[in-house]
Scaffold this motif. Structure first.
Motif, PDB file in Angstrom:
ATOM      1  N   THR A   1       0.817  -1.214   0.000  1.00  0.00           N
ATOM      2  CA  THR A   1       0.000   0.000   0.000  1.00  0.00           C
ATOM      3  C   THR A   1       0.848   1.261   0.000  1.00  0.00           C
ATOM      4  O   THR A   1       0.417   2.286  -0.523  1.00  0.00           O
ATOM      5  CB  THR A   1      -0.929   0.022   1.219  1.00  0.00           C
ATOM      6  OG1 THR A   1      -0.148  -0.053   2.416  1.00  0.00           O
ATOM      7  CG2 THR A   1      -1.887  -1.157   1.190  1.00  0.00           C
ATOM      8  N   LYS A   2       2.051   1.179   0.578  1.00  0.00           N
ATOM      9  CA  LYS A   2       2.912   2.358   0.604  1.00  0.00           C
ATOM     10  C   LYS A   2       3.545   2.651  -0.756  1.00  0.00           C
ATOM     11  O   LYS A   2       3.866   3.795  -1.074  1.00  0.00           O
ATOM     12  CB  LYS A   2       4.027   2.168   1.655  1.00  0.00           C
ATOM     13  CG  LYS A   2       3.584   2.432   3.082  1.00  0.00           C
ATOM     14  CD  LYS A   2       3.237   3.908   3.280  1.00  0.00           C
ATOM     15  CE  LYS A   2       2.896   4.216   4.729  1.00  0.00           C
ATOM     16  NZ  LYS A   2       4.063   4.283   5.597  1.00  0.00           N
ATOM     17  N   PHE A   3       3.755   1.618  -1.572  1.00  0.00           N
ATOM     18  CA  PHE A   3       4.538   1.799  -2.794  1.00  0.00           C
ATOM     19  C   PHE A   3       3.706   1.777  -4.079  1.00  0.00           C
ATOM     20  O   PHE A   3       4.240   2.060  -5.148  1.00  0.00           O
ATOM     21  CB  PHE A   3       5.629   0.726  -2.884  1.00  0.00           C
ATOM     22  CG  PHE A   3       6.810   0.998  -1.997  1.00  0.00           C
ATOM     23  CD1 PHE A   3       7.915   1.682  -2.475  1.00  0.00           C
ATOM     24  CD2 PHE A   3       6.801   0.598  -0.678  1.00  0.00           C
ATOM     25  CE1 PHE A   3       8.999   1.944  -1.660  1.00  0.00           C
ATOM     26  CE2 PHE A   3       7.876   0.845   0.161  1.00  0.00           C
ATOM     27  CZ  PHE A   3       8.982   1.528  -0.331  1.00  0.00           C
ATOM     28  N   GLU A   4       2.428   1.448  -3.993  1.00  0.00           N
ATOM     29  CA  GLU A   4       1.613   1.390  -5.208  1.00  0.00           C
ATOM     30  C   GLU A   4       1.628   2.716  -5.969  1.00  0.00           C
ATOM     31  O   GLU A   4       1.692   2.743  -7.203  1.00  0.00           O
ATOM     32  CB  GLU A   4       0.179   1.006  -4.848  1.00  0.00           C
ATOM     33  CG  GLU A   4      -0.012  -0.492  -4.648  1.00  0.00           C
ATOM     34  CD  GLU A   4      -1.439  -0.843  -4.258  1.00  0.00           C
ATOM     35  OE1 GLU A   4      -1.856  -1.973  -4.565  1.00  0.00           O
ATOM     36  OE2 GLU A   4      -2.124  -0.002  -3.651  1.00  0.00           O
ATOM     37  N   SER A   5       1.579   3.825  -5.253  1.00  0.00           N
ATOM     38  CA  SER A   5       1.542   5.129  -5.916  1.00  0.00           C
ATOM     39  C   SER A   5       2.886   5.513  -6.521  1.00  0.00           C
ATOM     40  O   SER A   5       2.962   6.432  -7.349  1.00  0.00           O
ATOM     41  CB  SER A   5       1.107   6.207  -4.913  1.00  0.00           C
ATOM     42  OG  SER A   5       2.018   6.291  -3.829  1.00  0.00           O
ATOM     43  N   ASP A   6       3.972   4.823  -6.132  1.00  0.00           N
ATOM     44  CA  ASP A   6       5.299   5.132  -6.670  1.00  0.00           C
ATOM     45  C   ASP A   6       5.572   4.456  -8.005  1.00  0.00           C
ATOM     46  O   ASP A   6       6.454   4.883  -8.759  1.00  0.00           O
ATOM     47  CB  ASP A   6       6.388   4.697  -5.681  1.00  0.00           C
ATOM     48  CG  ASP A   6       6.385   5.507  -4.411  1.00  0.00           C
ATOM     49  OD1 ASP A   6       6.430   6.741  -4.510  1.00  0.00           O
ATOM     50  OD2 ASP A   6       6.336   4.909  -3.325  1.00  0.00           O
ATOM     51  N   ILE A   7       4.831   3.404  -8.299  1.00  0.00           N
ATOM     52  CA  ILE A   7       5.127   2.599  -9.482  1.00  0.00           C
ATOM     53  C   ILE A   7       5.143   3.422 -10.777  1.00  0.00           C
ATOM     54  O   ILE A   7       6.050   3.264 -11.604  1.00  0.00           O
ATOM     55  CB  ILE A   7       4.145   1.418  -9.590  1.00  0.00           C
ATOM     56  CG1 ILE A   7       4.407   0.435  -8.438  1.00  0.00           C
ATOM     57  CG2 ILE A   7       4.279   0.706 -10.927  1.00  0.00           C
ATOM     58  CD1 ILE A   7       3.474  -0.741  -8.404  1.00  0.00           C
ATOM     59  N   PRO A   8       4.169   4.327 -11.006  1.00  0.00           N
ATOM     60  CA  PRO A   8       4.207   5.100 -12.257  1.00  0.00           C
ATOM     61  C   PRO A   8       5.448   5.981 -12.406  1.00  0.00           C
ATOM     62  O   PRO A   8       5.817   6.357 -13.529  1.00  0.00           O
ATOM     63  CB  PRO A   8       2.939   5.963 -12.166  1.00  0.00           C
ATOM     64  CG  PRO A   8       2.040   5.234 -11.240  1.00  0.00           C
ATOM     65  CD  PRO A   8       2.944   4.614 -10.226  1.00  0.00           C
ATOM     66  N   ASN A   9       6.090   6.312 -11.293  1.00  0.00           N
ATOM     67  CA  ASN A   9       7.255   7.198 -11.342  1.00  0.00           C
ATOM     68  C   ASN A   9       8.582   6.460 -11.395  1.00  0.00           C
ATOM     69  O   ASN A   9       9.643   7.086 -11.464  1.00  0.00           O
ATOM     70  CB  ASN A   9       7.251   8.119 -10.111  1.00  0.00           C
ATOM     71  CG  ASN A   9       5.997   8.960 -10.018  1.00  0.00           C
ATOM     72  OD1 ASN A   9       5.520   9.490 -11.022  1.00  0.00           O
ATOM     73  ND2 ASN A   9       5.433   9.071  -8.826  1.00  0.00           N
ATOM     74  N   LEU A  10       8.532   5.130 -11.337  1.00  0.00           N
ATOM     75  CA  LEU A  10       9.754   4.329 -11.384  1.00  0.00           C
ATOM     76  C   LEU A  10       9.860   3.673 -12.752  1.00  0.00           C
ATOM     77  O   LEU A  10       9.019   2.850 -13.124  1.00  0.00           O
ATOM     78  CB  LEU A  10       9.730   3.267 -10.282  1.00  0.00           C
ATOM     79  CG  LEU A  10       9.707   3.789  -8.838  1.00  0.00           C
ATOM     80  CD1 LEU A  10       9.516   2.630  -7.869  1.00  0.00           C
ATOM     81  CD2 LEU A  10      10.976   4.555  -8.502  1.00  0.00           C
ATOM     82  N   LYS A  11      10.881   4.013 -13.498  1.00  0.00           N
ATOM     83  CA  LYS A  11      11.078   3.489 -14.839  1.00  0.00           C
ATOM     84  C   LYS A  11      12.483   2.907 -14.958  1.00  0.00           C
ATOM     85  O   LYS A  11      13.455   3.550 -14.577  1.00  0.00           O
ATOM     86  CB  LYS A  11      10.910   4.599 -15.888  1.00  0.00           C
ATOM     87  CG  LYS A  11       9.575   5.334 -15.837  1.00  0.00           C
ATOM     88  CD  LYS A  11       8.429   4.435 -16.275  1.00  0.00           C
ATOM     89  CE  LYS A  11       7.108   5.216 -16.304  1.00  0.00           C
ATOM     90  NZ  LYS A  11       5.980   4.338 -16.685  1.00  0.00           N
ATOM     91  N   GLY A  12      12.571   1.677 -15.462  1.00  0.00           N
ATOM     92  CA  GLY A  12      13.891   1.096 -15.636  1.00  0.00           C
ATOM     93  C   GLY A  12      13.851  -0.371 -15.957  1.00  0.00           C
ATOM     94  O   GLY A  12      12.815  -1.032 -15.838  1.00  0.00           O
ATOM     95  N   TYR A  13      14.996  -0.896 -16.358  1.00  0.00           N
ATOM     96  CA  TYR A  13      15.097  -2.304 -16.710  1.00  0.00           C
ATOM     97  C   TYR A  13      15.982  -3.071 -15.727  1.00  0.00           C
ATOM     98  O   TYR A  13      16.107  -4.299 -15.813  1.00  0.00           O
ATOM     99  CB  TYR A  13      15.657  -2.450 -18.134  1.00  0.00           C
ATOM    100  CG  TYR A  13      17.035  -1.865 -18.332  1.00  0.00           C
ATOM    101  CD1 TYR A  13      18.180  -2.642 -18.130  1.00  0.00           C
ATOM    102  CD2 TYR A  13      17.207  -0.541 -18.717  1.00  0.00           C
ATOM    103  CE1 TYR A  13      19.438  -2.118 -18.306  1.00  0.00           C
ATOM    104  CE2 TYR A  13      18.466  -0.005 -18.888  1.00  0.00           C
ATOM    105  CZ  TYR A  13      19.590  -0.785 -18.683  1.00  0.00           C
ATOM    106  OH  TYR A  13      20.854  -0.262 -18.850  1.00  0.00           O
ATOM    107  N   VAL A  14      16.625  -2.340 -14.810  1.00  0.00           N
ATOM    108  CA  VAL A  14      17.401  -2.961 -13.743  1.00  0.00           C
ATOM    109  C   VAL A  14      16.937  -2.342 -12.435  1.00  0.00           C
ATOM    110  O   VAL A  14      16.796  -1.116 -12.337  1.00  0.00           O
ATOM    111  CB  VAL A  14      18.918  -2.733 -13.914  1.00  0.00           C
ATOM    112  CG1 VAL A  14      19.687  -3.471 -12.810  1.00  0.00           C
ATOM    113  CG2 VAL A  14      19.390  -3.200 -15.275  1.00  0.00           C
ATOM    114  N   GLY A  15      16.698  -3.163 -11.416  1.00  0.00           N
ATOM    115  CA  GLY A  15      16.229  -2.600 -10.155  1.00  0.00           C
ATOM    116  C   GLY A  15      16.544  -3.477  -8.969  1.00  0.00           C
ATOM    117  O   GLY A  15      16.764  -4.687  -9.107  1.00  0.00           O
ATOM    118  N   ILE A  16      16.568  -2.850  -7.785  1.00  0.00           N
ATOM    119  CA  ILE A  16      16.765  -3.570  -6.532  1.00  0.00           C
ATOM    120  C   ILE A  16      15.755  -3.073  -5.508  1.00  0.00           C
ATOM    121  O   ILE A  16      15.313  -1.924  -5.549  1.00  0.00           O
ATOM    122  CB  ILE A  16      18.191  -3.392  -5.972  1.00  0.00           C
ATOM    123  CG1 ILE A  16      18.555  -1.902  -5.854  1.00  0.00           C
ATOM    124  CG2 ILE A  16      19.202  -4.126  -6.838  1.00  0.00           C
ATOM    125  CD1 ILE A  16      19.917  -1.647  -5.228  1.00  0.00           C
TER     126      ILE A  16
END
Length: 472
Positions: A56-71
């Motif tokens: 619930t804390k991170f759902e709103s962040d998903i549209p602002n995170l773009k990339g092909y490598v992540g941790i």
């Protein structure tokens, strides 16, 4: 404790990163974080998850995170990931583990390299930032990881996002796991092996102790070979690990069944008969142990306590003991018809401070339990873990075993500690008897260390047993 997850994909990786990290929520309830790289820039989000789930804390962040490598990470202490600009370029890092010589290492970095630390965690230097600063002492990420692992006293498993991929490094003694999954468009790296199954990945490779690999969307390249010495945390199978995970080829749920069976055999060998109506596990991690026990012994199985999990986190996480005890009590909802006038045998994964178990016992008696027998799936905990953030112990004297030893021996308890470790000794039996009285139980028996290790089923020399016998 904590959990980490990473993804290298030919396509957007954020969805897999989000769900893969969320699947580690059972390992921590303090901080969560994700960072992704799109080929030019790093994007990061970190949130406090003490009062709200990761999802619930991170759902709103998903549209602002773009990339092909992540941790990503779930942590019980340090805000992560850390992003550093260094002579090796910009990189992001997440870790799980513990640094015992933090003061020494940070002092050395400050005096010799003029390093300063900005990320404070509860007034302490952030372990992950310290690990990143140690990596920066060398001229490449692999050399830096090797150096950091060599000077850290404790345990440190890490994922480093750099050079267009992920460096995955398991701690030098292999105390925590790190597994790689594969699917058509890339790879993932995960603390928990089950975390990627529902995302379409298949098991590909499990890193050995001290091994470092470099992961891209196309391949996994070994950078540093695994060492020959391993001390995997035995407690991962007994308590921490999620039932669907495998470590070193051993499934957590199956291990707990074997553990329960071995406990039943131990009772039978000792001539301990259980005149009980039901055997039950203290939910959740005690349940599988109880199933193994009842299947072996023929004792009827029941669930007189049901765990309410939608809104309550792990009970040991809050700073204050009174809050931990409150949450532990609020999570367990009784079925009175299975408790009143019943003789119960409870099986739990472990007994640490004893305060929660005493609370459970008092609660069951209040609900009308006639007798209450207790079995612990692991031996008495006599040492605080110095390799992982197992609990919020500030002193070994908080352990119920140590409290009882101190009452029996006074200041001389440490002189006799080997006898208290010995499953067959008079001092051991006296300690268990006194713990039983303190917890207000009818009977109490602990699993022997040999029985526990046999339940795991791999080479005993590859397992860490420090919290039970002080041996590294």
């Amino acid at each position: 404790m904590g959990g980490i997850f990473g993804v290298c994909s030919k396509n957007e990786c954020v969805r897999d990163l989000f769900f893969g990290t969320d699947y580690h929520s059972h390992l921590g309830t303090s901080r969560g974080g994700m960072s992704v790289f799109d080929g030019r820039h790093f994007f990061r989000a970190i949130h406090n998850i003490e009062n709200s789930p990761f999802r619930t804390k991170f759902e709103s962040d998903i549209p602002n995170l773009k990339g092909y490598v992540g941790i990503g990470c779930i942590s019980d202490s340090n805000p992560q990931p850390i992003i550093l600009h260094s002579k090796m370029g910009t990189f992001a890092i997440v870790t799980v583990g513990r640094i015992n010589n933090k003061t020494q290492l940070s002092g050395q970095l400050i005096s010799e390299d003029n390093v300063y630390f900005l990320e404070l965690s509860g007034g302490q230097i952030n372990d992950t930032e310290l690990a990143a600063s140690l990596i920066c002492r060398k001229d490449s990420i692999p050399d830096g990881i090797t150096y950091a692992q060599s000077v850290i006293d404790g345990s440190m498993t890490m994922l480093v996002c750099s050079d267009g991929g992920l460096y995955a490094a398991r701690d030098k003694a292999g105390r925590t796991p790190l597994s790689i999954g594969v699917k058509e468009d890339g790879f993932c790296v995960s603390f928990e092996s089950f975390a990627y199954i529902n995302l379409g990945y298949k098991a590909f490779y499990e890193l050995g102790p001290g091994e470092v690999v470099f992961v891209t969307a196309d391949k996994v390249t070994q950078v540093i070979k695994p060492g020959t010495e391993m001390r995997m945390c035995s407690f991962l199978w007994t308590y921490y690990g999620y039932p669907t995970s495998d470590y070193e080829g051993v499934n957590v749920e199956e291990m707990r069944y074997r553990c329960g069976r071995n406990l039943a055999d131990q009772d039978k060998t000792a001539g301990i008969g259980n005149d009980v109506d039901y055997a039950a596990g203290v939910p959740d991690s005690g349940t599988a142990h109880a199933i193994g026990y009842t299947n072996r012994s023929g004792t009827p199985f029941a669930r007189p306590l049901i765990k309410y999990t939608p809104t309550w986190p792990r009970s040991f996480t809050p700073q204050e003991q009174s809050i931990r005890d409150l949450i532990a009590r609020m999570k367990l909802v009784p079925i009175n018809s299975l408790i009143k006038n019943k003789k119960l045998l409870l099986i739990d994964d472990s007994i640490v401070r004893g305060t929660q178990m005493r609370g459970v016992a008092d609660f069951l008696y209040t609900c009308g339990a006639k007798k209450l027998h207790m079995r612990s799936a692991c031996p008495p905990i006599l040492y605080g873990c110095k390799y992982l953030k197992f609990s919020r112990l500030t002193s070994e004297n908080e352990l119920v075993s140590r409290q009882v030893i101190n009452l029996i021996e006074g200041k001389c308890g440490e002189k006799h500690i080997e006898e208290y470790i010995d499953f067959e000794s008079k001092r051991y039996k006296n300690m268990v008897s006194n713990i039983c009285k303190y917890l207000n139980l009818t009977t109490l028996e602990y699993h022997s260390l040999d029985g526990l290790l046999d339940s795991i089923g791999i080479d005993k020399c590859k397992l860490c047993t420090y919290c039970w016998n002080g041996k590294e």
